[in-house]
Design a protein around this motif. Structure first.
Motif, mmCIF file in Angstrom:
data_model
loop_
_atom_site.group_PDB
_atom_site.id
_atom_site.type_symbol
_atom_site.label_atom_id
_atom_site.label_comp_id
_atom_site.label_asym_id
_atom_site.label_seq_id
_atom_site.Cartn_x
_atom_site.Cartn_y
_atom_site.Cartn_z
ATOM 1 N N GLU A 102 44.507 49.809 36.305
ATOM 2 C CA GLU A 102 45.170 51.051 35.613
ATOM 3 C C GLU A 102 43.980 51.842 35.221
ATOM 4 O OE1 GLU A 102 46.727 49.137 32.254
ATOM 5 O OE2 GLU A 102 48.582 48.688 32.864
ATOM 6 N N LEU A 103 42.791 51.607 35.053
ATOM 7 C CA LEU A 103 41.590 52.270 34.787
ATOM 8 C C LEU A 103 41.331 53.098 36.106
ATOM 9 C CD1 LEU A 103 39.225 49.898 32.847
ATOM 10 C CD2 LEU A 103 40.691 51.664 31.917
ATOM 11 N N GLY A 104 41.473 52.439 37.139
ATOM 12 C CA GLY A 104 41.095 52.808 38.395
ATOM 13 C C GLY A 104 42.293 54.220 38.547
ATOM 14 N N LYS A 105 43.464 53.865 38.465
ATOM 15 C CA LYS A 105 44.232 54.986 38.492
ATOM 16 C C LYS A 105 44.060 56.284 37.951
ATOM 17 C CE LYS A 105 49.526 55.441 38.513
ATOM 18 N NZ LYS A 105 50.730 54.927 38.273
ATOM 19 N N VAL A 106 43.846 55.930 36.809
ATOM 20 C CA VAL A 106 43.489 57.102 35.916
ATOM 21 C C VAL A 106 42.307 57.964 36.297
ATOM 22 C CG1 VAL A 106 42.794 57.775 33.432
ATOM 23 C CG2 VAL A 106 44.329 56.123 34.015
ATOM 24 N N SER A 107 41.320 57.369 36.914
ATOM 25 C CA SER A 107 40.156 57.812 37.647
ATOM 26 C C SER A 107 40.276 58.187 38.960
ATOM 27 C CB SER A 107 38.894 56.889 37.167
ATOM 28 O OG SER A 107 38.758 56.800 35.929
ATOM 29 N N GLY A 108 41.393 58.066 39.514
ATOM 30 C CA GLY A 108 41.385 58.110 40.946
ATOM 31 C C GLY A 108 40.722 57.399 41.809
ATOM 32 N N VAL A 109 40.120 56.126 41.535
ATOM 33 C CA VAL A 109 39.534 55.168 42.313
ATOM 34 C C VAL A 109 40.493 54.115 42.501
ATOM 35 C CG1 VAL A 109 37.499 53.818 42.462
ATOM 36 C CG2 VAL A 109 37.427 56.157 41.315
ATOM 37 N N ASP A 110 40.724 53.671 43.737
ATOM 38 C CA ASP A 110 41.430 52.542 44.236
ATOM 39 C C ASP A 110 40.610 51.290 43.598
ATOM 40 O OD1 ASP A 110 43.650 53.634 45.164
ATOM 41 O OD2 ASP A 110 43.260 53.049 47.193
ATOM 42 N N ILE A 111 41.359 50.314 43.368
ATOM 43 C CA ILE A 111 40.797 49.184 42.881
ATOM 44 C C ILE A 111 41.214 47.913 43.804
ATOM 45 C CG2 ILE A 111 40.579 47.348 41.170
ATOM 46 C CD1 ILE A 111 39.053 50.061 40.199
ATOM 47 N N ALA A 112 40.485 47.237 44.283
ATOM 48 C CA ALA A 112 40.920 46.026 45.418
ATOM 49 C C ALA A 112 40.251 44.707 44.904
ATOM 50 C CB ALA A 112 40.710 46.336 46.609
ATOM 51 N N VAL A 113 40.984 43.603 44.878
ATOM 52 C CA VAL A 113 40.436 42.257 44.699
ATOM 53 C C VAL A 113 39.848 41.597 45.917
ATOM 54 C CG1 VAL A 113 42.708 41.069 44.917
ATOM 55 C CG2 VAL A 113 40.793 39.981 43.749
ATOM 56 N N HIS A 114 38.835 41.045 45.843
ATOM 57 C CA HIS A 114 38.212 40.350 46.835
ATOM 58 C C HIS A 114 37.814 38.823 46.750
ATOM 59 C CE1 HIS A 114 34.496 38.959 49.141
ATOM 60 N NE2 HIS A 114 35.099 39.385 50.173
ATOM 61 N N PRO A 115 38.921 37.955 47.122
ATOM 62 C CA PRO A 115 38.988 36.681 46.883
ATOM 63 C C PRO A 115 37.612 35.908 47.648
ATOM 64 C CG PRO A 115 41.108 37.205 47.332
ATOM 65 C CD PRO A 115 40.219 38.309 47.738
ATOM 66 N N SER A 116 37.032 34.909 47.461
ATOM 67 C CA SER A 116 35.849 34.309 48.190
ATOM 68 C C SER A 116 36.329 32.750 47.860
ATOM 69 C CB SER A 116 34.708 34.480 47.495
ATOM 70 O OG SER A 116 34.291 33.847 46.310
ATOM 71 N N SER A 117 35.439 32.061 48.957
ATOM 72 C CA SER A 117 35.414 30.645 48.891
ATOM 73 C C SER A 117 34.377 29.721 48.417
ATOM 74 C CB SER A 117 35.595 30.246 50.342
ATOM 75 O OG SER A 117 34.356 30.586 51.213
ATOM 76 N N HIS A 118 33.399 30.737 47.402
ATOM 77 C CA HIS A 118 32.121 30.031 47.078
ATOM 78 C C HIS A 118 32.756 29.091 45.734
ATOM 79 C CE1 HIS A 118 29.569 32.267 49.549
ATOM 80 N NE2 HIS A 118 30.020 33.707 49.040
ATOM 81 N N HIS A 119 31.712 28.283 45.363
ATOM 82 C CA HIS A 119 31.757 27.341 44.338
ATOM 83 C C HIS A 119 32.536 27.900 43.229
ATOM 84 C CE1 HIS A 119 30.564 23.841 42.031
ATOM 85 N NE2 HIS A 119 30.206 24.679 41.279
ATOM 86 N N ASN A 120 33.364 26.986 42.716
ATOM 87 C CA ASN A 120 34.280 27.362 41.503
ATOM 88 C C ASN A 120 35.297 28.454 41.556
ATOM 89 O OD1 ASN A 120 33.135 25.356 40.042
ATOM 90 N ND2 ASN A 120 31.443 26.479 38.920
#
Length: 273
Positions: free
Chosen positions: A137-155
Motif C-alpha cells: 500500500e505504501l508503494g502504491k501511494v508512492s508509485g513504486v512497485d513492491i515485491a517479495v523475495h523468498p529465500s532458502s536461507h536459515h530460518n
C-alpha cells in the motif's frame, strides 16, 4: 518477449556474503558490475553505503557507470514476523521506497520472512502477509512497485511449495509482486516450473542462479536449473519488466566476486541474453 530482448542486471549480495572480508564501497560494486558487462544493478540496504541518504549522487554514479537501478532490496532483523515490529519495519520500508522513487522503474524488493521467535508457525505467515500488504500500500501511494523475495536461507518461513502457497494465499497480488529466485526455489522444492506457472501473474523480475543436485550453490549453468525453460515462463509473465538479475553465492564467487559475476554474464550471452 524473446531472450535477446531481456536486460541483465547483477545483485550485490555476491559481495555482501563476504561479510568482514569485504572492505569496499558502493562505487567499487558499480565499477565491478559495469566491467562485468551488466546494464543494471540490484543493491541492498546493507551495501548502499554512503549513498543511503544521497539518491541524486547515487543516480549520478549509476549514470557514470552506464547502469540502471533495477531494484532496492531490503531486509529486517525482525524477519517481518514480529507483530510489534511492523510499525518500525514499515517506517524503514518507506525510507527505501522514497529512495527508489527517484529511479524510473525501480522496485523495492522485500526479503523472505524468517522465524525469529517462538510461537505457532502459521501465525508467522499472517504477520508477514500483513506487513507485505501494508508495504504494498505504501508503494502504491508512492508509485513504486513492491515485491517479495523468498529465500532458502536459515530460518526462512518461505522455503517449500506449501510455504509459497500459504503466503501467496494471504498476499494481495494487486499490491505485492514476486521476485522468484531459481536457486532458492530449487533448494526448497523440485517443481520450479510449475511454481513459476502457478504464480506467473505475480512475477516482476527474476533472480537467476544455480544449485547442484544436493542444493549447493553452483555457478550459472553448472547446476540443475533449466535456465531456458525458466526464462520462457518468466518472459511471458504479464507484469515481467524484462530484467534478469544474476546473483552468485557459490564458493567460486566467495573467492573472487567480480570474476564470478563476469563469468555468469558471459554464460548469459551464450544463452542469448
Amino acid at each position: 518477449m524473446s531472450i535477446k530482448d531481456l536486460k541483465v542486471g547483477c545483485q550485490t549480495f555476491t559481495w555482501e556474503m563476504l561479510g568482514k572480508n569485504w572492505n569496499g564501497g558502493p562505487d567499487d560494486l558499480l565499477e565491478a558490475i559495469a566491467e562485468g558487462g551488466y546494464t543494471g544493478i540490484e543493491i541492498t540496504d546493507r551495501m548502499i553505503g554512503r549513498y543511503a541518504d544521497r539518491p541524486d549522487d547515487f543516480a549520478a554514479s549509476l549514470k557514470k557507470h552506464g547502469l540502471k537501478l533495477v531494484s532496492f532490496a531490503i531486509g529486517s532483523k525482525s524477519g517481518f514476523t514480529l507483530r510489534q515490529e511492523i510499525g518500525n519495519d514499515l517506517k524503514a520500508t518507506q525510507r527505501w521506497i522514497d529512495f527508489a522513487a527517484g529511479f524510473s522503474g525501480a522496485l523495492v524488493s522485500i526479503g523472505s520472512a524468517t522465524v525469529v521467535s517462538e510461537g505457532p508457525r502459521e501465525a508467522k505467515f499472517e504477520i508477514a502477509a500483513e506487513f507485505y500488504n501494508r508495504a504494498g500500500e505504501l508503494g502504491k501511494v508512492s508509485g513504486v512497485d513492491i515485491a517479495v523475495h523468498p529465500s532458502s536461507h536459515h530460518n526462512t518461513l518461505l522455503f517449500d511449495r506449501a510455504d509459497y502457497d500459504r503466503i501467496f494465499s494471504l498476499i494481495d497480488k494487486t499490491l505485492v509482486g514476486w521476485v522468484p529466485d531459481t536457486g532458492h526455489i530449487l533448494r526448497g522444492h523440485e517443481d520450479i516450473l510449475d511454481t513459476l506457472r502457478t504464480y506467473q501473474d505475480r512475477i516482476r523480475y527474476l533472480h537467476l542462479k544455480d544449485v547442484d543436485a544436493d542444493g549447493k550453490w553452483a555457478m550459472l549453468g553448472k547446476g540443475v536449473c533449466d535456465t531456458l525453460a525458466v526464462i520462457d515462463i518468466v518472459a511471458a509473465a504479464p507484469r515481467f519488466n524484462g530484467w534478469l538479475v544474476l546473483e552468485e553465492e557459490s564458493d567460486t564467487a566467495a573467492a573472487d566476486p567480480a570474476a564470478a559475476v563476469k563469468t555468469n554474464r558471459e554464460t548469459m550471452r551464450r544463452y542469448g541474453a
